[in-house]
Design an enzyme around this catalytic site. Sequence first.
Site, short mmCIF file in Angstrom:
data_model
loop_
_atom_site.label_atom_id
_atom_site.label_comp_id
_atom_site.label_asym_id
_atom_site.label_seq_id
_atom_site.Cartn_x
_atom_site.Cartn_y
_atom_site.Cartn_z
N TYR A 297 0.83 -1.21 0.00
CA TYR A 297 0.00 0.00 0.00
C TYR A 297 0.87 1.27 0.00
O TYR A 297 0.65 2.20 -0.79
CB TYR A 297 -0.90 -0.05 1.23
N LYS B 114 1.15 4.22 -2.87
CA LYS B 114 0.81 5.62 -2.60
C LYS B 114 2.02 6.54 -2.84
O LYS B 114 1.85 7.67 -3.30
CB LYS B 114 0.27 5.76 -1.17
P1 NAP Z 1 -13.42 2.55 0.86
O1 NAP Z 1 -14.49 3.13 1.73
O2 NAP Z 1 -13.01 1.14 1.02
O3 NAP Z 1 -13.82 2.82 -0.68
C1 NAP Z 1 -13.01 2.35 -1.72
C2 NAP Z 1 -13.65 2.67 -3.05
O4 NAP Z 1 -12.83 2.14 -4.09
C3 NAP Z 1 -15.02 2.03 -3.20
O5 NAP Z 1 -15.88 2.90 -3.89
C4 NAP Z 1 -14.72 0.82 -4.07
O6 NAP Z 1 -15.86 0.44 -4.83
C5 NAP Z 1 -13.62 1.35 -4.97
N1 NAP Z 1 -12.83 0.29 -5.59
C6 NAP Z 1 -12.08 -0.66 -4.97
N2 NAP Z 1 -11.51 -1.47 -5.88
C7 NAP Z 1 -11.90 -1.01 -7.11
C8 NAP Z 1 -11.64 -1.42 -8.44
N3 NAP Z 1 -10.85 -2.46 -8.74
N4 NAP Z 1 -12.21 -0.71 -9.47
C9 NAP Z 1 -13.02 0.35 -9.21
N5 NAP Z 1 -13.30 0.77 -7.96
C10 NAP Z 1 -12.74 0.10 -6.92
O7 NAP Z 1 -12.06 3.40 0.99
P2 NAP Z 1 -11.78 4.90 1.47
O8 NAP Z 1 -11.27 4.82 2.84
O9 NAP Z 1 -12.89 5.79 1.10
O10 NAP Z 1 -10.50 5.21 0.55
C11 NAP Z 1 -10.57 5.98 -0.64
C12 NAP Z 1 -9.15 6.32 -1.07
O11 NAP Z 1 -8.50 7.04 -0.01
C13 NAP Z 1 -8.28 5.09 -1.32
O12 NAP Z 1 -7.42 5.33 -2.39
C14 NAP Z 1 -7.50 4.94 -0.04
O13 NAP Z 1 -6.29 4.27 -0.25
C15 NAP Z 1 -7.28 6.39 0.32
N6 NAP Z 1 -6.98 6.60 1.73
C16 NAP Z 1 -7.84 6.24 2.73
C17 NAP Z 1 -7.50 6.46 4.05
C18 NAP Z 1 -8.40 6.09 5.18
O14 NAP Z 1 -7.93 6.20 6.35
N7 NAP Z 1 -9.62 5.65 4.96
C19 NAP Z 1 -6.27 7.06 4.36
C20 NAP Z 1 -5.42 7.43 3.33
C21 NAP Z 1 -5.78 7.20 2.02
P3 NAP Z 1 -16.51 -1.04 -4.70
O15 NAP Z 1 -16.56 -1.36 -3.23
O16 NAP Z 1 -17.81 -0.95 -5.37
O17 NAP Z 1 -15.53 -1.88 -5.46
#
Ligand code: NAP
Length: 249
Positions: A157, A161
Site C-alpha cells: 500500500y 501511494k
Molecule cells: P473505501 O471506503 O473502502 O472505498 C473504496 C472505493 O474504491 C469504493 O468505492 C470501491 O468500490 C472502490 N474500488 C475498490 N476497488 C476497485 C476497483 N478495482 N475498481 C473500481 N473501484 C474500486 O475506501 P476509502 O477509505 O474511502 O479510501 C478511498 C481512497 O483514499 C483510497 O485510495 C485509499 O487508499 C485512500 N486513503 C484512505 C485512508 C483512510 O484512512 N480511509 C487514508 C489514506 C488514504 P466497490 O466497493 O464498489 O468496489
Amino acid sequence: MSEKFSRVVVVTGGSKGIGRSVAARFASEKTAIIIVHYDPDDEAAGQTLAMIEAKGSLGEIHRIDVSSFSAVGTFFEDLIKRWQRIDVLVNNAGITRDRLLMRMSEADWDAVLAVNLKSVFNCSQAVVREMIRQRSGRIVNIASVSGQIGNVGQANYAASKAGIMGFTKTIAREVASRSITVNAVAPGFIDTEMTAVLPEKVKQKFVEQIPLGRMGTPEDVAEAVYWLCSEAAAYITGQVIHVNGGMYM
Ligand code: NAP
C-alpha cells in the site's frame, strides 16, 4: 453538454467513503458526476447516486475495474464521446491487503499495486488527450500518509501511494503548459469502511499520533479535493496536500 451542468467530473471509487463525500461536494454545484466502482453489489453506489440527485446534479454509475487498462480505455472513450468533454478526474479507488513483508503474497502485492497505482496511470492516460484538447482540466490523485512515512504491514500500500506522488509530479510537469493541474491529496487516518475493520486498540494508537486528536472525516478530505479543482487553486500543481490532522508534517 447540457447547459444545466457546470462540469463533468469522474470519481473512481465514488460509491462510498472518501469518494462518496467528494461526489457529494461536487454535487452542490450542479455537476455531472460519473461514479466508477467495482463491487457487483450496487447498494452503496445507489445511495451515492440518490445523494447526488437530491442536490440537483446528474449522476451516472459504472461498474469498471480501474486496474484493467482495456476496460478503463473503453469506458472513457464512450464517456468522452457522450459528454464531449471531461473537466475533473479524481483517482480515488483503492484497496488494502495488509500483511508483514514476510507473509505478503505475490497476489497481495500485485492486487494493491494494480488497483491503487496502475489505475491512476490507466485513468489519467485515458482523459489527458481530451483535457489537452480543451486546454483545461483537473486531476486529483488520492495518496496516503502511509506513502510518506510508511506503515507496518503496508509495504504494498505504501509503495503504491508513494508511486502516486511521483506520478502526480511528473504528469503535472507534462501537462502544465495546457492549463491542466495535477495534484495529490494524502489523507491520514480517515473514518471509512477501509479503517472500520481495524481493532479498536489499533485505532486508538493511531489517534494518539494525531495532534488534532481525532480521526479525519471523508468530508475533511473532500474539501481539499474540491478546492484543488476550483479556480482558486489554478496556480497550484504537482503538490501533495496533506489532510491528516498533523500526523505527518
Ligand atoms: P473505501 O471506503 O473502502 O472505498 C473504496 C472505493 O474504491 C469504493 O468505492 C470501491 O468500490 C472502490 N474500488 C475498490 N476497488 C476497485 C476497483 N478495482 N475498481 C473500481 N473501484 C474500486 O475506501 P476509502 O477509505 O474511502 O479510501 C478511498 C481512497 O483514499 C483510497 O485510495 C485509499 O487508499 C485512500 N486513503 C484512505 C485512508 C483512510 O484512512 N480511509 C487514508 C489514506 C488514504 P466497490 O466497493 O464498489 O468496489
